[in-house]
Design a protein around this motif. Structure first.
Motif, PDB file in Angstrom:
ATOM      1  N   HIS A 157       0.832  -1.314  -0.037  1.00 58.87           N
ATOM      2  CA  HIS A 157       0.021  -0.019   0.231  1.00 58.87           C
ATOM      3  C   HIS A 157       0.818   1.769  -0.332  1.00 58.87           C
ATOM      4  O   HIS A 157       1.962   1.318   0.023  1.00 58.87           O
ATOM      5  CB  HIS A 157      -0.906   0.053   1.052  1.00 58.87           C
ATOM      6  CG  HIS A 157      -1.740  -1.409   1.161  1.00 58.87           C
ATOM      7  ND1 HIS A 157      -2.557  -1.400   0.776  1.00 58.87           N
ATOM      8  CD2 HIS A 157      -1.632  -1.983   2.037  1.00 58.87           C
ATOM      9  CE1 HIS A 157      -3.310  -2.953   0.973  1.00 58.87           C
ATOM     10  NE2 HIS A 157      -2.532  -2.820   1.444  1.00 58.87           N
TER      11      HIS A 157
ATOM     12  N   THR B 151       1.586   5.480   1.121  1.00 54.79           N
ATOM     13  CA  THR B 151       0.671   7.169   1.478  1.00 54.79           C
ATOM     14  C   THR B 151       1.433   7.871   0.927  1.00 54.79           C
ATOM     15  O   THR B 151       2.531   7.857   0.681  1.00 54.79           O
ATOM     16  CB  THR B 151       1.113   7.360   2.541  1.00 54.79           C
ATOM     17  OG1 THR B 151       0.066   6.204   3.714  1.00 54.79           O
ATOM     18  CG2 THR B 151       0.648   8.593   3.324  1.00 54.79           C
TER      19      THR B 151
ATOM     20  N   ALA C 237      -3.172  11.372   0.950  1.00 55.57           N
ATOM     21  CA  ALA C 237      -4.126  10.227  -0.053  1.00 55.57           C
ATOM     22  C   ALA C 237      -3.457   8.879   0.432  1.00 55.57           C
ATOM     23  O   ALA C 237      -2.129   8.646   0.665  1.00 55.57           O
ATOM     24  CB  ALA C 237      -3.999  10.293  -1.978  1.00 55.57           C
ATOM     25  N   LYS C 238      -3.859   8.480   0.608  1.00 55.88           N
ATOM     26  CA  LYS C 238      -3.591   6.663   1.252  1.00 55.88           C
ATOM     27  C   LYS C 238      -3.794   5.258  -0.001  1.00 55.88           C
ATOM     28  O   LYS C 238      -4.670   5.724  -0.707  1.00 55.88           O
ATOM     29  CB  LYS C 238      -3.738   6.255   2.511  1.00 55.88           C
ATOM     30  CG  LYS C 238      -5.143   6.659   3.025  1.00 55.88           C
ATOM     31  CD  LYS C 238      -5.141   5.387   4.621  1.00 55.88           C
ATOM     32  CE  LYS C 238      -6.508   5.420   5.105  1.00 55.88           C
ATOM     33  NZ  LYS C 238      -7.101   4.303   5.415  1.00 55.88           N
ATOM     34  N   MET C 239      -3.985   5.136  -0.187  1.00 61.33           N
ATOM     35  CA  MET C 239      -4.124   4.219  -1.688  1.00 61.33           C
ATOM     36  C   MET C 239      -3.831   2.370  -0.682  1.00 61.33           C
ATOM     37  O   MET C 239      -2.914   2.260  -0.086  1.00 61.33           O
ATOM     38  CB  MET C 239      -3.341   4.198  -2.663  1.00 61.33           C
ATOM     39  CG  MET C 239      -3.184   5.398  -2.746  1.00 61.33           C
ATOM     40  SD  MET C 239      -1.735   5.888  -4.159  1.00 61.33           S
ATOM     41  CE  MET C 239      -0.712   6.654  -3.252  1.00 61.33           C
TER      42      MET C 239
ATOM     43  N   ALA D  62      -8.906   4.495  -1.923  1.00 61.58           N
ATOM     44  CA  ALA D  62      -7.958   5.476  -1.056  1.00 61.58           C
ATOM     45  C   ALA D  62      -8.880   6.160  -0.698  1.00 61.58           C
ATOM     46  O   ALA D  62      -9.752   5.996  -0.432  1.00 61.58           O
ATOM     47  CB  ALA D  62      -7.287   6.278  -2.777  1.00 61.58           C
TER      48      ALA D  62
ATOM     49  N   TYR E 245      -8.611  11.237   1.137  1.00 62.12           N
ATOM     50  CA  TYR E 245      -7.802  11.702   0.629  1.00 62.12           C
ATOM     51  C   TYR E 245      -8.040  12.655   1.939  1.00 62.12           C
ATOM     52  O   TYR E 245      -9.199  12.674   2.703  1.00 62.12           O
ATOM     53  CB  TYR E 245      -8.516  12.342   0.068  1.00 62.12           C
ATOM     54  CG  TYR E 245      -8.421  11.493  -1.651  1.00 62.12           C
ATOM     55  CD1 TYR E 245      -7.309  11.195  -1.897  1.00 62.12           C
ATOM     56  CD2 TYR E 245      -9.638  10.553  -2.108  1.00 62.12           C
ATOM     57  CE1 TYR E 245      -7.308   9.900  -3.603  1.00 62.12           C
ATOM     58  CE2 TYR E 245      -9.221   9.882  -2.741  1.00 62.12           C
ATOM     59  CZ  TYR E 245      -8.158   9.655  -3.759  1.00 62.12           C
ATOM     60  OH  TYR E 245      -9.017   8.502  -4.499  1.00 62.12           O
TER      61      TYR E 245
ATOM     62  N   CYS F   3      -6.573  12.708  -6.387  1.00 61.71           N
ATOM     63  CA  CYS F   3      -7.034  11.494  -6.498  1.00 61.71           C
ATOM     64  C   CYS F   3      -6.612  10.509  -8.080  1.00 61.71           C
ATOM     65  O   CYS F   3      -6.950   9.464  -8.494  1.00 61.71           O
ATOM     66  CB  CYS F   3      -9.052  12.397  -7.066  1.00 61.71           C
ATOM     67  SG  CYS F   3      -9.955  10.717  -6.730  1.00 61.71           S
TER      68      CYS F   3
ATOM     69  N   TYR G 132      -4.175  10.774  -9.075  1.00 61.79           N
ATOM     70  CA  TYR G 132      -2.651   9.995  -8.671  1.00 61.79           C
ATOM     71  C   TYR G 132      -3.625   8.634  -8.580  1.00 61.79           C
ATOM     72  O   TYR G 132      -2.711   7.334  -9.081  1.00 61.79           O
ATOM     73  CB  TYR G 132      -2.095  10.835  -7.666  1.00 61.79           C
ATOM     74  CG  TYR G 132      -0.812   9.773  -7.818  1.00 61.79           C
ATOM     75  CD1 TYR G 132       0.834  10.540  -8.589  1.00 61.79           C
ATOM     76  CD2 TYR G 132      -0.672   9.016  -6.185  1.00 61.79           C
ATOM     77  CE1 TYR G 132       1.419   9.882  -8.167  1.00 61.79           C
ATOM     78  CE2 TYR G 132       0.544   8.519  -6.337  1.00 61.79           C
ATOM     79  CZ  TYR G 132       2.426   8.725  -7.312  1.00 61.79           C
ATOM     80  OH  TYR G 132       2.987   8.594  -6.758  1.00 61.79           O
ATOM     81  N   THR G 133      -4.046   8.755  -7.396  1.00 62.22           N
ATOM     82  CA  THR G 133      -4.170   7.329  -7.031  1.00 62.22           C
ATOM     83  C   THR G 133      -4.906   6.386  -8.521  1.00 62.22           C
ATOM     84  O   THR G 133      -4.773   5.051  -8.087  1.00 62.22           O
ATOM     85  CB  THR G 133      -5.406   7.291  -5.831  1.00 62.22           C
ATOM     86  OG1 THR G 133      -6.904   7.990  -5.356  1.00 62.22           O
ATOM     87  CG2 THR G 133      -4.158   7.854  -5.083  1.00 62.22           C
TER      88      THR G 133
ATOM     89  N   TRP H 144      -2.265   4.762  -9.841  1.00 58.59           N
ATOM     90  CA  TRP H 144      -1.239   4.241  -9.466  1.00 58.59           C
ATOM     91  C   TRP H 144      -2.281   3.066  -9.183  1.00 58.59           C
ATOM     92  O   TRP H 144      -1.439   1.885  -9.264  1.00 58.59           O
ATOM     93  CB  TRP H 144      -1.070   4.426  -8.067  1.00 58.59           C
ATOM     94  CG  TRP H 144      -1.077   3.387  -6.935  1.00 58.59           C
ATOM     95  CD1 TRP H 144       0.540   2.754  -6.613  1.00 58.59           C
ATOM     96  CD2 TRP H 144      -1.418   2.468  -5.669  1.00 58.59           C
ATOM     97  NE1 TRP H 144      -0.277   2.175  -5.602  1.00 58.59           N
ATOM     98  CE2 TRP H 144      -0.994   1.848  -5.271  1.00 58.59           C
ATOM     99  CE3 TRP H 144      -2.742   2.533  -4.994  1.00 58.59           C
ATOM    100  CZ2 TRP H 144      -1.046   0.838  -4.551  1.00 58.59           C
ATOM    101  CZ3 TRP H 144      -3.547   1.622  -5.105  1.00 58.59           C
ATOM    102  CH2 TRP H 144      -2.624   0.444  -3.941  1.00 58.59           C
TER     103      TRP H 144
END
Length: 162
Positions: free
Chosen positions: A49, A51, A65-67, A81, A83, A99, A101-102, A105
C-alpha cells in the motif's frame, strides 16, 4: 505541485490538518478523538500500500492520500483510497491531483477497479470530484453517517472500473 511518497518526517505537517478534519467529524468514519499515534498508524501505510503527499515548490505539504486494497483475498483486485487536503489549500486542485494520482497508481498496479466504501453524501465537493473522474454511486446506505450538524445522512459507495 509534486506528489511524492510520504515518509515519517511528513507526519508533523500532515497531523495538524488531519486532526482538524477528523475532529470536525464531517467526512471520515474514524473516531473524532483519534490520537496522533493511532492516526499515524491508520494513515501512513506500508508496502504494498502507499501514502503520498502533495507539496508545492517550497516543499509545503498541501494534502495527502493513502492507497490500498479495498478487501483481502478474493476481493483484493479492487483498490481504494482516502484523501485529505489542508483546508488552507482547498479549491486549488490538490484533491483532484491526488485522486487522479491514486487512480493511475491502481491502474498501473493491476487493480481492476476502485471503490470508495463511505463517501458522506453531504460532502458534495468530494462527490462532484469523484464523479468528474469517472466514479459512479452504486448505492447509498441511508443514515449511515451521523453528521455533527446535519444529523443522520447517507454514505455513498462509489466505484469506477480501471
Amino acid at each position: 505541485m509534486l506528489i511524492r511518497e510520504a515518509d515519517t518526517e511528513d507526519w508533523h505537517a500532515v497531523w495538524p490538518f488531519f486532526r482538524t478534519i477528523v475532529r470536525a467529524g464531517e467526512t471520515f468514519t474514524c473516531p473524532t478523538d483519534l490520537s496522533e499515534q493511532d492516526g499515524r498508524d491508520w494513515w501512513l501505510l506500508s508496502a504494498p500500500h502507499r501514502t503520498v503527499v502533495a507539496v508545492d515548490d517550497a516543499g509545503t505539504v498541501l494534502g495527502t492520500a493513502k492507497m490500498n486494497t479495498n478487501h483481502l483475498g478474493n476481493g483484493s483486485h479492487i483498490a481504494s483510497a482516502g484523501y485529505m487536503v489542508d483546508p488552507a489549500y482547498s479549491g486549488r486542485g490538490v484533491g483532484r491531483a491526488l485522486c487522479a494520482y491514486t487512480v493511475e497508481w491502481a491502474r498501473t498496479a493491476g487493480f481492476r477497479a476502485m471503490q470508495f466504501n463511505a463517501v458522506v453524501e453531504t460532502n458534495v465537493h468530494a462527490v462532484k470530484l469523484y464523479r468528474s473522474l469517472g466514479f459512479e454511486i452504486l448505492g447509498t446506505l441511508p443514515e449511515g453517517f451521523r453528521h455533527p450538524s446535519k444529523g443522520y445522512v447517507g454514505l455513498h459507495i462509489m466505484h469506477r472500473t480501471l
